[in-house]
Write an enzyme that holds these catalytic residues in place. Structure first.
Site, PDB file in Angstrom:
ATOM      1  N   THR A  41      -5.013   7.696   1.256  1.00 27.89           N
ATOM      2  CA  THR A  41      -5.757   7.705  -0.008  1.00 27.89           C
ATOM      3  C   THR A  41      -6.248   6.307  -0.368  1.00 27.89           C
ATOM      4  OG1 THR A  41      -3.677   7.507  -1.252  1.00 27.89           O
ATOM      5  CG2 THR A  41      -4.526   9.725  -0.891  1.00 27.89           C
TER       6      THR A  41
ATOM      7  N   ILE B 124       0.854  -1.182   0.000  1.00 33.58           N
ATOM      8  CA  ILE B 124       0.000   0.000   0.000  1.00 33.58           C
ATOM      9  C   ILE B 124       0.895   1.239   0.000  1.00 33.58           C
ATOM     10  CG2 ILE B 124      -1.854   1.225   1.171  1.00 33.58           C
ATOM     11  CD1 ILE B 124      -2.591  -1.563   0.033  1.00 33.58           C
TER      12      ILE B 124
ATOM     13  N   ASN C 241      -0.023   4.544   0.021  1.00 32.45           N
ATOM     14  CA  ASN C 241      -0.494   5.650   0.853  1.00 32.45           C
ATOM     15  C   ASN C 241      -1.739   5.171   1.583  1.00 32.45           C
ATOM     16  OD1 ASN C 241      -1.775   8.006   1.856  1.00 32.45           O
ATOM     17  ND2 ASN C 241      -0.920   9.272   0.228  1.00 32.45           N
TER      18      ASN C 241
ATOM     19  N   GLY D  47      -8.076   0.731  -7.169  1.00 32.38           N
ATOM     20  CA  GLY D  47      -9.260   1.463  -7.631  1.00 32.38           C
ATOM     21  C   GLY D  47     -10.506   0.623  -7.756  1.00 32.38           C
ATOM     22  N   GLU D  48     -10.353  -0.618  -8.216  1.00 37.16           N
ATOM     23  CA  GLU D  48     -11.526  -1.448  -8.520  1.00 37.16           C
ATOM     24  C   GLU D  48     -11.955  -2.367  -7.380  1.00 37.16           C
ATOM     25  OE1 GLU D  48     -11.815  -0.117 -12.602  1.00 37.16           O
ATOM     26  OE2 GLU D  48     -10.058  -0.389 -11.349  1.00 37.16           O
TER      27      GLU D  48
END
Length: 734
Positions: A629, A624, A626, A699-700
């Site tokens: 975010t 990961i 960040n 994102g998904e």
């Protein structure tokens, strides 16, 4: 202070967004700016017999009304229109190309005026006559005419025979309706015309170089004649992967009128663009009494347009998640008189995993097994279709950590066995999976003698935090403070990058930055070693790092030389390096991200009102970059999953082929009152195989499995199984 990779770092573009300094596609000014308003078709199929624009042209301030009869020249070959993510089958839609109407809301004219209000009024005066033709917009009515899509998923064994002989079987269909993006920023393009016919295009897009190639192809222009910029995007998640028709219309008007033109679509016109296609997901699963799967079949029927064959992977996720002795998966498409569907967060997976995970829950009920225990019983350490091990898969740990955080062990097994006052309480869970993809990206780093760094790539930031990730990685690799980094992106003149999508951007651009930073480190070391009495003599580039503004020996931090001194000695005021991401092909492993989702719903027993009161989403997605975010990404995916489960549905009146709720008042989406406690857990996952930084993308994966977990919780609360999304009051009470 340097922002370390993996730390919780606030967005570097946050201030610009909250203060209004960030400019979006419809906010770029020009002294000669004209405004275009689209006139939309009112039939779903047929041809235009006449367009009378005389009343519109008579309005003061109207400059032109552009139609298929008076537009500028467009390429007449499909190759000129193809964009980076266009479906392989069919011909991309061409706005104002001819007199054919392919779908409702199709643009049939563009009214251009000196101001927006005049153009909008004049557009109402354009009289279009049609010769209507028979049409079809109902997937269920056309399912028998659906044709098979060639998907590379091989059948294993005789699933039909195994299913017939299975001691326990489940066979059902699950429905996903048409869903629309509804981003905050409307699709818009501001096109500036320069002497010689050059265009500067400000566009809402997820890929500036994709739009550049598309516009050049449509109007047969040279690449150097078109610059596309999109520094900020107000929401996309797939809707901006392909160039939308307003950019063609704005460019068309700018070329014809030789002046700047802005085209902004209305909210209603957004419903003539990209959407998640309606699908019918049929799952048939056979099992032994102990829960071992003997057969798993998945058939998906999806809608597409008449002119393109759009499809995504709905059917391969069972082979990623579970072991089964036999399996069969087929995907079919039904052609309808609609716009071509497109990508919407986790395309294919969000729909296909919904059906799969609801079917697994129903199988658990038939087996009288705990749903989590069934998934652990069928757990697969290999991609069953490809017969490959995963580069990493910590889904077991996702199950364990998610269940513990949620309190799954306290779940009552029987439906309607848990309640709180007048509300029934339901607990459901589901698995999630997505592809961990990587794409070729390039980045350019410029470091100046005063310690300032510019990192640039043509990639986009659709709100996912690309600006921040690029700055964070560059700061960490170059040993400079975060506030010494300037990020440039969203400009087609910058180093090459594909569209931002598929959860591949963070991993791909990070490696391009690391490679460019490595070249800078190597050059600085070479110069430093040439300095008199250099403490870095004899070291290789891999034995030094850049930290706190110096070139430092990793084994002995006392051996260092300030970067400013190095550049001064070399007589340099800047170092510039450009590199690509350069991934090695790996055909020996499957690459995926995984998740376990646990959901709690509370349902008013009399009114049927459903509240999603708790979600725990445990995600294994490699390193990961960040945590701040990244958590936001998963939370956003969960909220979209809540919308998919309970709210979102485009209602089409198939008598007219028209969407009845083409607005954000009647197209329901989750709001603050619908979103309660969301807990995100990142399961530590080290992947030394997928890439050298172990990054997968986020994102998904946040949405995949969420609708199924909620649907399963609704069944647990009520004892009623609703298989067609969204789960609304009428379906629960009917």
């Amino acid at each position: 202070m340097t922002a370390r990779i993996g730390s919780a770092t606030s967005r570097v573009d946050g201030r610009a967004k909250v203060t209004g300094a960030a400019k979006y596609a419809a906010e770029f000014a020009a002294p000669d700016l004209a405004y275009g308003i689209v006139v939309s078709a009112t039939i779903p199929k047929g041809r235009i017999t006449s367009i009378d624009a005389s009343r519109a042209r008579a309005v003061g301030g109207v400059i032109d009304v552009i139609t298929h009869t008076n537009r500028v020249r467009m390429a007449d070959k499909d190759d000129g229109y193809r964009d980076e993510v266009a479906p392989e089958g069919g011909s991309p839609y061409r706005p104002l190309y001819d007199d054919r109407v392919h779908f409702n809301f199709q643009p049939v004219a563009l009214v251009v005026a000196e101001d927006e209000d005049t153009a909008r009024y004049a557009a109402t005066l354009v009289d279009v006559k049609y010769q209507a033709e028979d049409f079809a917009t109902d997937l269920h009515a056309r399912r028998e005419q659906a044709f098979k899509v060639d998907k590379p998923i091989k059948p294993r064994g005789d699933a039909t025979r195994a299913l017939a002989g299975a001691p326990v079987r489940h066979d059902a269909e699950y429905g996903v309706p048409v869903e629309y993006h509804n981003p905050m920023e409307l699709f818009a393009s501001t096109v500036l015309w320069r002497d010689g016919g050059k265009l500067v295009v400000h566009d809402k897009t997820q890929g500036v170089q994709n739009v550049q190639r598309y516009v050049c192809g449509v109007f047969e222009l040279k690449e150097d004649d078109v610059q596309v910029m999109s520094p900020f995007v107000g929401g996309a998640f797939g809707s901006g992967l392909r160039p939308q028709y307003q950019v063609v219309l704005a460019a068309m008007a700018a070329l014809k009128l030789k002046r700047a033109v802005r085209v902004v679509l209305s909210r209603a016109q957004m419903y003539g663009l990209c959407y998640r296609p309606a699908t019918i997901e049929r799952l048939a699963i056979g099992a032994n009494r102990d829960g071992g799967l003997t057969a798993l079949t998945h058939e998906a029927i999806a809608m597409t347009s008449q002119h393109e064959a759009f499809s995504r992977n709905d059917i391969g996720w069972g082979d990623v998640l579970y072991t089964s002795e036999t399996s069969r998966a087929t995907h079919r498409l039904a052609r309808l008189d609609v716009p071509t569907p497109g990508d919407m967060r986790a395309p294919g997976a969000a729909s296909g995993v919904y059906g799969l995970e609801c079917a697994m829950d129903e199988l658990a009920v038939a087996l009288k097994m705990d749903p989590l225990a069934l998934r652990l019983r069928c757990y697969s350490d290999r991609d069953q279709d490809k017969n490959l091990p995963f580069s990493s898969k910590r889904l077991r740990e996702c199950y364990q950590q998610g269940a513990e955080a949620f309190g799954w062990s306290k779940r009552g097994a029987e439906p309607r066995s848990m309640r709180e006052g007048r509300e029934l309480v339901g607990w459901g869970m589901a698995s999630g999976a997505w592809e961990a993809m990587q794409m070729p990206f390039a980045s350019r780093i410029v470091m100046t003698a005063n310690g300032h760094v510019e990192v640039a790539s043509a990639t986009s930031d659709i709100g996912t935090g690309t600006y921040t990730i690029m700055a964070q990685v560059a700061a960490d690799m170059l040993g400079v403070p975060l506030d010494s980094i300037t990020v440039k992106l969203g400009d087609s003149t910058l180093p090459k990058a594909p569209v931002e999508g598929g959860s591949w951007t963070a991993a791909s651009i990070s490696h391009a930055i690391v490679n460019a930073a490595g070249d800078i480190r190597a050059e600085l070391l070479t110069i430093a070693q040439a300095m008199p009495g250099s403490p870095l003599l004899g070291l290789t580039a891999d034995e030094v790092t850049l930290a706190d503004g110096a070139v430092v020996a990793i084994a002995d931090r006392s051996r260092s030389v300030a970067m400013a001194d190095v550049m001064r000695h070399g007589g340099m005021d800047r170092i510039e390096k450009e590199r690509g991401s350069e991934f090695k092909e790996d055909d020996k492993h499957a690459h995926n991200t995984h998740a376990a989702i646990f959901a709690e719903v509370k349902i008013d027993e009399e009114l049927g009102v459903v509240r999603v009161t708790r979600i725990v989403n445990a995600v294994a997605a490699g390193r990961i970059l960040n945590t701040k975010t990244a958590s936001s990404q998963i939370m956003g995916g969960v909220v979209m999953g809540i919308g998919m489960a309970l709210h979102e549905e485009a209602r089409i009146d198939h008598r007219f082929g028209r969407i009845m709720n083409a607005n954000i008042a009647e197209y329901h989406m989750p709001v603050n009152a619908d979103v309660h406690d969301i807990q995100v857990i990142f399961v530590e996952e080290e992947d030394r195989i997928i890439n050298k930084m172990g990054i997968k993308g986020l994102g998904e994966i946040g949405i995949v499995g969420v609708p199924a977990a909620i649907a399963n919780a609704v069944y647990h609360a009520t004892g009623k199984r609703v298989r067609d999304l969204p789960i609304t009051l009428d379906k629960l009470l009917g």
